[in-house]
Design a protein around this motif. Structure first.
Motif, mmCIF file in Angstrom:
data_model
loop_
_atom_site.group_PDB
_atom_site.id
_atom_site.type_symbol
_atom_site.label_atom_id
_atom_site.label_comp_id
_atom_site.label_asym_id
_atom_site.label_seq_id
_atom_site.Cartn_x
_atom_site.Cartn_y
_atom_site.Cartn_z
ATOM 1 N N PRO A 125 0.876 -1.281 0.031
ATOM 2 C CA PRO A 125 0.129 -0.003 -0.037
ATOM 3 C C PRO A 125 0.745 1.284 -0.033
ATOM 4 N N VAL A 126 0.212 2.327 -0.700
ATOM 5 C CA VAL A 126 1.393 3.205 -1.023
ATOM 6 C C VAL A 126 0.350 4.923 -0.659
ATOM 7 N N SER A 127 1.059 5.614 -0.226
ATOM 8 C CA SER A 127 0.490 6.987 -0.047
ATOM 9 C C SER A 127 1.034 8.013 -0.731
ATOM 10 N N VAL A 128 0.206 8.493 -1.824
ATOM 11 C CA VAL A 128 1.105 9.495 -2.912
ATOM 12 C C VAL A 128 0.677 10.751 -2.100
ATOM 13 N N ILE A 129 1.780 11.550 -1.954
ATOM 14 C CA ILE A 129 1.826 12.999 -1.123
ATOM 15 C C ILE A 129 1.904 14.072 -1.993
ATOM 16 N N ARG A 155 -3.369 -0.571 -4.384
ATOM 17 C CA ARG A 155 -3.781 -0.303 -3.408
ATOM 18 C C ARG A 155 -3.069 0.932 -2.920
ATOM 19 N N PHE A 156 -3.703 2.120 -3.286
ATOM 20 C CA PHE A 156 -2.967 3.383 -2.804
ATOM 21 C C PHE A 156 -3.976 4.581 -2.721
ATOM 22 N N GLU A 157 -3.611 5.491 -2.060
ATOM 23 C CA GLU A 157 -4.293 6.873 -1.776
ATOM 24 C C GLU A 157 -3.493 8.099 -2.101
ATOM 25 N N VAL A 158 -4.173 9.128 -2.356
ATOM 26 C CA VAL A 158 -3.720 10.270 -2.633
ATOM 27 C C VAL A 158 -4.082 11.300 -1.733
ATOM 28 N N VAL A 159 -2.729 12.081 -0.989
ATOM 29 C CA VAL A 159 -3.025 12.660 0.027
ATOM 30 C C VAL A 159 -2.699 14.245 -0.873
ATOM 31 N N HIS A 201 -10.191 7.222 -2.701
ATOM 32 C CA HIS A 201 -8.930 7.280 -2.222
ATOM 33 C C HIS A 201 -8.109 8.305 -2.339
ATOM 34 N N VAL A 202 -8.943 9.557 -2.431
ATOM 35 C CA VAL A 202 -8.195 10.953 -2.318
ATOM 36 C C VAL A 202 -8.664 11.728 -0.969
ATOM 37 N N LYS A 203 -7.572 11.944 -0.289
ATOM 38 C CA LYS A 203 -7.882 12.641 0.977
ATOM 39 C C LYS A 203 -7.126 14.026 0.822
ATOM 40 N N VAL A 204 -7.739 15.145 1.420
ATOM 41 C CA VAL A 204 -7.480 16.397 1.458
ATOM 42 C C VAL A 204 -6.972 16.730 2.739
ATOM 43 N N VAL A 205 -6.010 17.560 3.064
ATOM 44 C CA VAL A 205 -5.359 17.974 4.352
ATOM 45 C C VAL A 205 -5.229 19.544 3.893
ATOM 46 N N ASN A 206 -5.821 20.410 4.798
ATOM 47 C CA ASN A 206 -5.989 21.772 4.349
ATOM 48 C C ASN A 206 -5.225 22.284 5.565
ATOM 49 N N GLY A 250 0.616 16.379 6.411
ATOM 50 C CA GLY A 250 0.194 15.315 5.204
ATOM 51 C C GLY A 250 0.530 14.087 5.493
ATOM 52 N N ILE A 251 2.141 13.894 5.970
ATOM 53 C CA ILE A 251 2.487 12.611 6.424
ATOM 54 C C ILE A 251 1.862 12.189 7.325
ATOM 55 N N LYS A 252 1.575 12.848 8.316
ATOM 56 C CA LYS A 252 0.821 12.222 9.543
ATOM 57 C C LYS A 252 -0.599 11.692 9.065
#
Length: 368
Positions: free
Chosen positions: A42-46, A70-74, A97-102, A120-122
């Motif tokens: 699993p990978v998180s693309v930031i 399996r991946f998400e986009v932060v 699979h997209v997550k937003v950090v404001n 974002g990493i957290k």
């Protein structure tokens, strides 16, 4: 007597330059590792963005459509003043699979991309993290696969290549692409020789464990740039670092349109070098100084020394350089710069000297 001394200094500079290019042949002659069939991790693309509304609409589809199990986009909005946040939220609503950090305006950390990246990493769900910039786009739909397949129990950091799109009849574009190529040849070669010193945020992967082991960017949070190279300086070692230069692992972005814009950008990037380890400062400085002395003394000695001897040394230098940079350019899909190599080398030398002088007088500003 003075002419003789200058000639020997010229020869010494030539020898140093040749030794560097022989070292760079470690990349020029390297073969890309064969991908082993294994279960995808699993990978998180930031992606951190500040006032990138227009570019995000073009690049996010290329990320979310990657062929990976399996991946998400932060997506991190770093206190943008345009509608970057709204665009991110629209993608978040349309794709699970997209997550937003404001990140709101925070006076204590204003202008620090590292603070935004830390949040974002957290927020990332997975251990393995893959980074690119908001103005970058993978050149293939297997980018995640190509960049992350070397992760294992010992490899926690992977250095990739971020190229620039070609623009016809543009000197600035040609110079930017050559500088990007030469920089990649250096950091890939150093890594292959067991002495990694930098990577580029346009294409970089590492683990959460590696990030939190050194408390993230804490030691250099006060430095405007360095979320990529200074982090690599702190984390990278011979055992935990790998490189990825298969063509499908590249990202591509649009180069600065003029020298003024690029000069401002490079001032910010170059200012981090003084925070490198001493051995890296020394080696990188020696490469620049010996190259400057080589061309300066060659020009001066033409008026006082046997030109045939000087031209023979210059020809030998260019033969080795063309071979090393030529093979490297083929790997990095930019062989067209080779035709202009002597002209680009002198131009880049002058450009870097101007940056050095400007950074000596004043410090560069915020990341955006």
């Amino acid at each position: 007597m003075i002419i003789t001394v200058l000639f020997y200094v010229f020869v010494a500079a030539a020898i140093i330059q040749v030794l560097y290019y022989i070292a760079f042949s470690s990349f020029a002659l390297a073969k890309s590792s064969v991908k082993k069939e294994k279960e995808s991790i699993p990978v998180s693309v930031i992606i951190c963005a500040k006032n990138e509304a227009e570019t995000l609409q073009k690049m996010i589809p290329a990320i979310i459509s990657q062929e990976y199990s399996r991946f998400e986009v932060v997506l991190i909005n770093d206190a943008s003043s345009d509608n970057t946040l709204e665009i991110m939220q629209a993608f978040e609503q349309a794709h699970q699979h997209v997550k937003v950090v404001n990140v709101d305006h925070n006076e204590a950390f204003w202008g620090s991309k590292k603070y935004a990246l830390t949040l974002g990493i957290k927020a990332a769900s997975y251990e393995h993290l893959l980074f690119t910039d908001a103005d970058c786009q993978p050149i293939s739909n297997t980018w995640i696969t190509e960049m992350t397949h070397q992760f294992d129990k010992t490899t926690q950091l992977i250095l990739g290549y971020g190229s620039y799109k070609r623009v016809a009849n543009s000197f600035t574009n040609l110079l930017v692409r050559y500088e990007t190529l030469l920089t990649a040849v250096q950091y890939f070669s150093y890594a292959l020789l067991g002495n990694p010193y930098m990577g580029v945020g346009r294409n970089l992967a590492y683990t959460k464990t590696a990030f939190f082991k050194v408390n993230g960017f804490v030691k250099h949070l006060h430095v405007r740039s360095g979320d990529d190279d200074l982090f690599v300086q702190e984390v990278a070692s011979k055992k935990n670092t790998a490189i990825s230069f298969s063509q499908n692992s590249f990202t591509e972005s649009i180069a600065p349109k003029n020298l003024k814009t690029w000069f401002r950008q490079k001032r910010r990037h170059t200012s981090t070098a003084k925070h490198y380890r001493f051995q890296h400062q020394f080696l990188l400085g020696l490469f620049f100084i010996s190259k400057f002395l080589f061309f300066a003394l060659f020009t001066a000695l033409l008026f006082f020394f046997d030109w045939k001897v000087l031209m023979t040394i210059l020809a030998g230098y260019y033969l080795i350089q063309f071979l090393v940079i030529g093979f490297s350019a083929k790997k990095l899909r930019d062989v067209k710069v080779i035709a202009f190599l002597p002209f680009l080398e002198i131009s880049l030398l002058i450009f870097h000297f101007a940056i050095f002088m400007a950074n000596t007088v004043s410090k560069p500003d915020h990341w955006k």
